[in-house]
Enzyme design. Structure first.
Site, PDB file in Angstrom:
ATOM      1  N   ASP A  13       4.633   0.663   6.659  1.00 43.61           N
ATOM      2  CA  ASP A  13       4.506   1.957   5.977  1.00 43.61           C
ATOM      3  C   ASP A  13       4.394   1.814   4.463  1.00 43.61           C
ATOM      4  OD1 ASP A  13       4.983   3.216   8.515  1.00 43.61           O
ATOM      5  OD2 ASP A  13       7.124   2.848   8.221  1.00 43.61           O
ATOM      6  N   LYS A  16      -0.723   1.061   3.435  1.00 44.57           N
ATOM      7  CA  LYS A  16      -1.887   0.183   3.653  1.00 44.57           C
ATOM      8  C   LYS A  16      -3.153   0.978   3.926  1.00 44.57           C
ATOM      9  CE  LYS A  16       0.151  -1.933   7.030  1.00 44.57           C
ATOM     10  NZ  LYS A  16       1.522  -1.442   6.898  1.00 44.57           N
ATOM     11  N   GLY A  40      -0.217   3.999  12.336  1.00 41.55           N
ATOM     12  CA  GLY A  40      -0.806   5.318  12.185  1.00 41.55           C
ATOM     13  C   GLY A  40      -1.284   5.544  10.773  1.00 41.55           C
ATOM     14  N   HIS A  41      -2.569   5.742  10.619  1.00 41.71           N
ATOM     15  CA  HIS A  41      -3.096   6.055   9.287  1.00 41.71           C
ATOM     16  C   HIS A  41      -3.669   7.457   9.302  1.00 41.71           C
ATOM     17  CE1 HIS A  41      -2.625   2.007   8.134  1.00 41.71           C
ATOM     18  NE2 HIS A  41      -3.647   1.526   8.795  1.00 41.71           N
TER      19      HIS A  41
HETATM   20  P1  GDP Z   1       0.588   2.978   6.068  1.00 44.47           P
HETATM   21  O1  GDP Z   1       0.670   3.098   7.555  1.00 44.47           O
HETATM   22  O2  GDP Z   1       0.936   1.608   5.573  1.00 44.47           O
HETATM   23  O3  GDP Z   1      -0.714   3.505   5.523  1.00 44.47           O
HETATM   24  O4  GDP Z   1       1.725   3.871   5.431  1.00 44.47           O
HETATM   25  P2  GDP Z   1       2.206   5.368   5.712  1.00 44.47           P
HETATM   26  O5  GDP Z   1       2.021   5.781   7.118  1.00 44.47           O
HETATM   27  O6  GDP Z   1       3.578   5.469   5.134  1.00 44.47           O
HETATM   28  O7  GDP Z   1       1.211   6.227   4.862  1.00 44.47           O
HETATM   29  C1  GDP Z   1       1.338   6.303   3.544  1.00 44.47           C
HETATM   30  C2  GDP Z   1       1.454   7.760   3.122  1.00 44.47           C
HETATM   31  O8  GDP Z   1       1.667   7.800   1.743  1.00 44.47           O
HETATM   32  C3  GDP Z   1       0.201   8.564   3.387  1.00 44.47           C
HETATM   33  O9  GDP Z   1       0.549   9.906   3.645  1.00 44.47           O
HETATM   34  C4  GDP Z   1      -0.539   8.471   2.058  1.00 44.47           C
HETATM   35  O10 GDP Z   1      -1.364   9.573   1.809  1.00 44.47           O
HETATM   36  C5  GDP Z   1       0.589   8.421   1.069  1.00 44.47           C
HETATM   37  N1  GDP Z   1       0.288   7.600  -0.105  1.00 44.47           N
HETATM   38  C6  GDP Z   1      -0.416   6.440  -0.174  1.00 44.47           C
HETATM   39  N2  GDP Z   1      -0.443   5.974  -1.435  1.00 44.47           N
HETATM   40  C7  GDP Z   1       0.286   6.855  -2.179  1.00 44.47           C
HETATM   41  C8  GDP Z   1       0.628   6.909  -3.570  1.00 44.47           C
HETATM   42  O11 GDP Z   1       0.301   6.060  -4.355  1.00 44.47           O
HETATM   43  N3  GDP Z   1       1.419   7.954  -3.953  1.00 44.47           N
HETATM   44  C9  GDP Z   1       1.840   8.924  -3.098  1.00 44.47           C
HETATM   45  N4  GDP Z   1       2.603   9.903  -3.573  1.00 44.47           N
HETATM   46  N5  GDP Z   1       1.516   8.897  -1.794  1.00 44.47           N
HETATM   47  C10 GDP Z   1       0.736   7.885  -1.337  1.00 44.47           C
END
Ligand code: GDP
Length: 430
Positions: A13, A16, A40-41
């Site tokens: 999470d 990525k 999940g993206h």
């Molecule tokens: P992943 O599975 O590794 O992509 O991680 P997550 O499921 O936690 O998704 C990341 C969440 O954080 C998504 O809702 C993105 O839109 C959000 N996100 C990604 N980069 C940033 C950032 O730099 N700042 C903020 N505030 N949100 C972000």
């Protein structure tokens, strides 16, 4: 020509999805090498929301070929549903842009049922699996009784394999887990049907990648979960069933280590964890609440509130070593705005003994207390910043300290969820 591996440096999470989406613009091929539909993206493109569990988000880019490697476990029902959903929204999906390895292990209905029933039986001692059958499927892979994608187009082989494995699964389900057993014919019919739909997409991914390498294409290897959830190198047993570390890109797709040129570690500017397991920098106070609220730290597939804490450089140094990181992408830096001071864990205190690497056992990690370094915070809004030098001085000081501690240069900095809200110091594909 360079190939890039994107890997989570913490417990998953890390954000990525956004970084992968950004880098996909430069890649002709995007490959998943491990994990299943527990990743999940969520991507917002042109105001439209797309959710991906299995298919690389690169499918939204015309001309990008998405591959599912042999290291993945594939639930054909989920996969085909994702394909249908994309097609219904006008996205072209077919052998020209989506291929799966014929060696990929298949998640069967008994894997899912066992997964759920086991967690229920465990009660409080839960590992926190997502109940999608991923762990049980990997168990069968290693036990050499797994069903692979290629088996779904061979009625005789599938029938024989099911006849071999099902009595044992049913016995375990009924007698030990008090669950419902399965009928062979039911599974056989529906999985052969799905096999027929998957057939045009099946291929030898290793050969396809070799051809891509020879013709000078850019390949992006997309890791799911994170380094400390790695089955071998993570905080066992609070881990996933596969190898998210960069080396997994080789075994999980069939390329040699020499073809992995850049290893980009995704680092969330703080730490989160889902489910059980020790977490030295966890904040159970209002700092933790700030991180959950400002970072919207709720699981994208489960909705569970994530445990949150300060950045842990011990975790990151281990990730740098385990993956051979060549660059860092810092995400969610904006979430730290207004916190003052900001803290970084620079080592562990294990009963008076200083530790600089992650201990090998849960018992030792539980004993470790974080040694924090405090840095001045910042209150400026970062979300509009596009150049590194335009970041507030205190933010730069924080980033510089992270680079120093981890010993790997920062190449990307994400300051908001939007694709545009990114500072590109150096694109690894350049
Ligand atoms: P992943 O599975 O590794 O992509 O991680 P997550 O499921 O936690 O998704 C990341 C969440 O954080 C998504 O809702 C993105 O839109 C959000 N996100 C990604 N980069 C940033 C950032 O730099 N700042 C903020 N505030 N949100 C972000």
């Amino acid at each position: 020509m360079p190939n890039v591996v994107v890997v989570g440096t913490q417990w998953g999470d890390e954000g990525k999805g956004k970084i992968v989406d950004l880098l996909t613009e430069r890649a002709q091929l995007v490959v998943r090498y491990q994990g299943g539909n527990n990743a999940g993206h969520t991507l917002v493109v042109g105001g439209e929301k797309f959710i991906f569990h299995l298919i690389p988000s690169g499918i939204l880019h015309p001309g990008t070929v998405c591959l599912i490697g042999n290291g993945v476990v594939l639930d054909p029902e989920v996969f085909l549903m994702e394909v249908d959903r994309l097609r219904n929204r006008g996205i072209k999906v077919g052998p020209e842009n989506l291929r799966i390895s014929e060696r990929t292990q298949v998640i069967m209905p008994y894997h899912r049922r066992i997964d759920v029933a086991r967690e229920e039986k465990k009660g409080a001692g839960k590992i926190g699996t997502t109940g999608r059958g991923i762990g049980p499927c990997y168990e069968d892979k290693v036990a050499r009784r797994g069903i692979r994608v290629a088996d779904l187009v061979d009625p005789e082989i599938l029938q024989a394999k099911l006849a071999d494995v099902l009595p044992e699964k049913n016995f375990y389900l009924e007698k030990f887990l008090h669950g419902k057993p399965f009928e062979l014919e039911e599974i056989l019919t529906s999985y052969l049907e799905m096999g027929a739909r998957l057939k045009p997409l099946m291929t030898n991914v290793s050969v396809l990648l070799q051809q891509a390498v020879k013709s000078g294409k850019n390949i992006l290897f997309e890791g799911a979960q994170g380094t400390h959830l790695d089955i071998d190198h993570g905080t066992y047993p609070f881990v996933t069933s596969s190898n998210p570390v960069a080396g997994g890109a080789c075994t999980g797709t069939g390329v040699g280590p020499g073809e992995l040129h850049h290893i980009l570690g995704i680092v969330k500017a703080y730490t989160t964890r889902v489910g059980g397991g020790p977490f030295p920098t966890e904040c159970l106070d209002k700092i933790g609440d700030h991180l959950v609220e400002c970072g919207v730290e709720f699981g994208s597939t489960t909705g569970r509130r994530r445990r949150c804490g300060w950045l842990d450089a011990v975790v990151l140094k281990d990730a740098a070593r385990l993956n051979g990181l060549t660059g860092l992408a810092i995400t969610k830096l904006d979430v730290l705005t207004t916190l003052d001071p900001v803290k970084i864990c620079v080592g562990y205190d294990d009963g008076g003994v200083r530790r600089d690497t992650m201990p090998g056992t849960i018992k030792e990690l539980e004993r470790c207390r974080p040694v924090f370094e405090e840095l001045p915070g910042w209150s400026e809004d970062l979300r509009g910043v596009r150049r590194y030098e335009d970041l507030p001085a205190n933010t730069r000081q924080y980033l510089k300290r992270v680079e120093e501690l981890v010993g790997v240069p920062i190449q990307l900095v994400s300051v908001g969820p939007d694709r545009e809200e990114t500072i590109v110091v150096r694109n690894p594909f350049e």
